[in-house]
Scaffold this motif. Structure first.
Motif, PDB file in Angstrom:
ATOM      1  N   HIS A  55      39.259  40.753  38.489  1.00  0.00           N
ATOM      2  CA  HIS A  55      40.143  40.832  39.655  1.00  0.00           C
ATOM      3  C   HIS A  55      41.461  41.481  39.242  1.00  0.00           C
ATOM      4  O   HIS A  55      42.173  40.949  38.386  1.00  0.00           O
ATOM      5  N   GLU A  56      41.782  42.618  39.839  1.00  0.00           N
ATOM      6  CA  GLU A  56      43.044  43.295  39.541  1.00  0.00           C
ATOM      7  C   GLU A  56      44.098  42.942  40.588  1.00  0.00           C
ATOM      8  O   GLU A  56      43.775  42.696  41.752  1.00  0.00           O
ATOM      9  N   SER A  99      46.939  43.930  43.040  1.00  0.00           N
ATOM     10  CA  SER A  99      47.502  45.068  43.770  1.00  0.00           C
ATOM     11  C   SER A  99      48.873  44.716  44.358  1.00  0.00           C
ATOM     12  O   SER A  99      49.718  45.574  44.560  1.00  0.00           O
ATOM     13  N   GLU A 142      47.337  49.569  31.054  1.00  0.00           N
ATOM     14  CA  GLU A 142      46.345  48.495  31.057  1.00  0.00           C
ATOM     15  C   GLU A 142      46.337  47.836  32.436  1.00  0.00           C
ATOM     16  O   GLU A 142      47.288  47.950  33.218  1.00  0.00           O
ATOM     17  N   LYS A 143      45.272  47.101  32.728  1.00  0.00           N
ATOM     18  CA  LYS A 143      45.124  46.444  34.027  1.00  0.00           C
ATOM     19  C   LYS A 143      45.934  45.152  34.094  1.00  0.00           C
ATOM     20  O   LYS A 143      45.967  44.379  33.142  1.00  0.00           O
ATOM     21  N   THR A 144      46.604  44.921  35.240  1.00  0.00           N
ATOM     22  CA  THR A 144      47.167  43.611  35.545  1.00  0.00           C
ATOM     23  C   THR A 144      46.086  42.833  36.276  1.00  0.00           C
ATOM     24  O   THR A 144      45.611  43.253  37.330  1.00  0.00           O
ATOM     25  N   VAL A 145      45.673  41.712  35.695  1.00  0.00           N
ATOM     26  CA  VAL A 145      44.514  40.995  36.226  1.00  0.00           C
ATOM     27  C   VAL A 145      44.921  39.585  36.653  1.00  0.00           C
ATOM     28  O   VAL A 145      45.987  39.075  36.271  1.00  0.00           O
TER      29      VAL A 145
END
Length: 359
Positions: free
Chosen positions: A42-43, A45, A61-64
């Motif tokens: 789950h990212e 937004s 990198e992704k913020t999750v």
């Protein structure tokens, strides 16, 4: 739930390679745990969601988030009593990092000082990572040791099969929000704790901490109705001391306010530098490795139906990434015009000692 039962659930989650986070807030004896029911990534937004967020240093990198909906949440109370922790007194050898790694970090710090002298920025935070042999199967035990050692830190164990495994015990709050009230801090300067809080701070540490406080106060003014600050004081985090200033106030009413404040604060001057964009550019082009989630942020996000929020976010310091057969320790320090490269190296060595002990 009994703490031993909670640890069994966590171990079962790890055996199934499913996402989880277990954590303890500063100064409490309550351990909280999110167990995700599948391995979906789950990212984030926006910050309208509720759950546990895990954000990187840079946007590469992704913020999750592990959402609080359709997942399991557990809590347990643990006894907090003084413990004679035998690993605290172990003599930690740093021979393995005294060669090329030492010279590389000193060279990096020299480059940072030259950039400051050339007026590229006023301060930059430069870091390195250190590899230590370690078995991933012992990670939950390390989390328990961190709780024993860091009563006043945010202690966590985070895992996602598509991101990796991280543990840490951070002394630094990014942002705490309760309704319209908020609190944060500026934290800078480091020296070892030697049995007394009555210590002297040098001009370099005082200037560095003042820079962080000045930035936070100035930038937050745009998004708050009122803001206050304490005097700076000495703060103990595990075996280290820091200079700290508490900053509190009330927020303006806006659905975007949390997002705006996070963008203002992250990354803080305590983990990046000033001016922020110039310092961040220098870090990305000169450190020579990817910080990933080190110096990012993590913690609880709670959004209610009436639009109110209650969130606690922390800067990801004093942390490690656990791989199959090794632990990657991340450590850094603030560089100003008064920095001495050899002393900056020694500071990073001191910061790795506690993590090496718990390993």
């Amino acid at each position: 739930m009994d703490i031993s039962e909670l640890y069994l659930k966590i171990q079962s989650q790890l055996d199934q390679q499913l996402p989880l986070v277990v954590y303890k807030k500063p100064g409490t004896n309550e351990v909280n745990c999110f167990l995700q029911n599948d391995d979906y990534l789950h990212e984030v937004s926006s910050y309208d969601s509720s759950g546990f967020v895990f954000a990187p240093f840079s946007n590469s990198e992704k913020t999750v988030i592990i959402p609080d909906t359709e997942n399991s949440f557990f809590t347990s109370i643990i006894p907090i009593t003084p413990k004679n922790l035998k690993y605290i007194s172990k003599n930690i050898s740093n021979v393995s990092v005294e060669g090329e790694e030492r010279q590389a970090h000193i060279s990096l710090v020299n480059s940072g000082i030259k950039a400051i002298e050339n007026n590229s920025f006023r301060k930059v935070v430069l870091s390195r990572k250190e590899e230590v042999p370690f078995s991933q199967s012992n990670a939950l035990e390390v989390f328990q040791r961190l709780i024993d050692l860091y009563a006043n830190a945010f202690v966590y164990f985070w895992y996602h099969p598509k991101i990796g495994m991280w543990l840490g015990a951070t002394p630094e709050t990014l942002l705490h929000i309760d309704g319209d009230n908020f609190s944060t801090m500026s934290l800078a300067g480091t020296q070892p704790y030697k049995g007394s809080m009555e210590v002297s701070w040098g001009a370099k540490e005082i200037e560095e901490q003042a820079m962080v406080t000045e930035f936070v106060m100035k930038e937050l003014t745009k998004n708050v109705n009122a803001i206050r600050r304490s005097e700076s004081y000495t703060h103990k985090a595990g075996t280290l001391l820091h200079l700290k200033t508490d900053i509190t106030g009330t927020l303006k009413s806006s659905p975007q306010n949390i997002k705006n404040i996070i963008e203002v604060l992250h990354p803080t001057p305590a983990v990046c530098g000033l001016p922020k964009e110039e310092a961040r550019s220098f870090i990305l082009h000169n450190e020579g490795y990817d910080r990933k989630y080190y110096t990012g942020f993590l913690g609880e996000l709670h959004r209610y139906d009436n639009g109110a929020s209650s969130s606690s976010l922390f800067v990801n310091l004093r942390c490690m990434e656990i791989c199959k057969d090794q632990a990657l320790l991340y450590v850094g320090g603030g560089i100003t015009k008064d920095s001495i490269p050899e002393k900056e190296w020694e500071e990073t060595v001191k910061k790795t000692e506690t993590m090496k002990r718990v390993l």
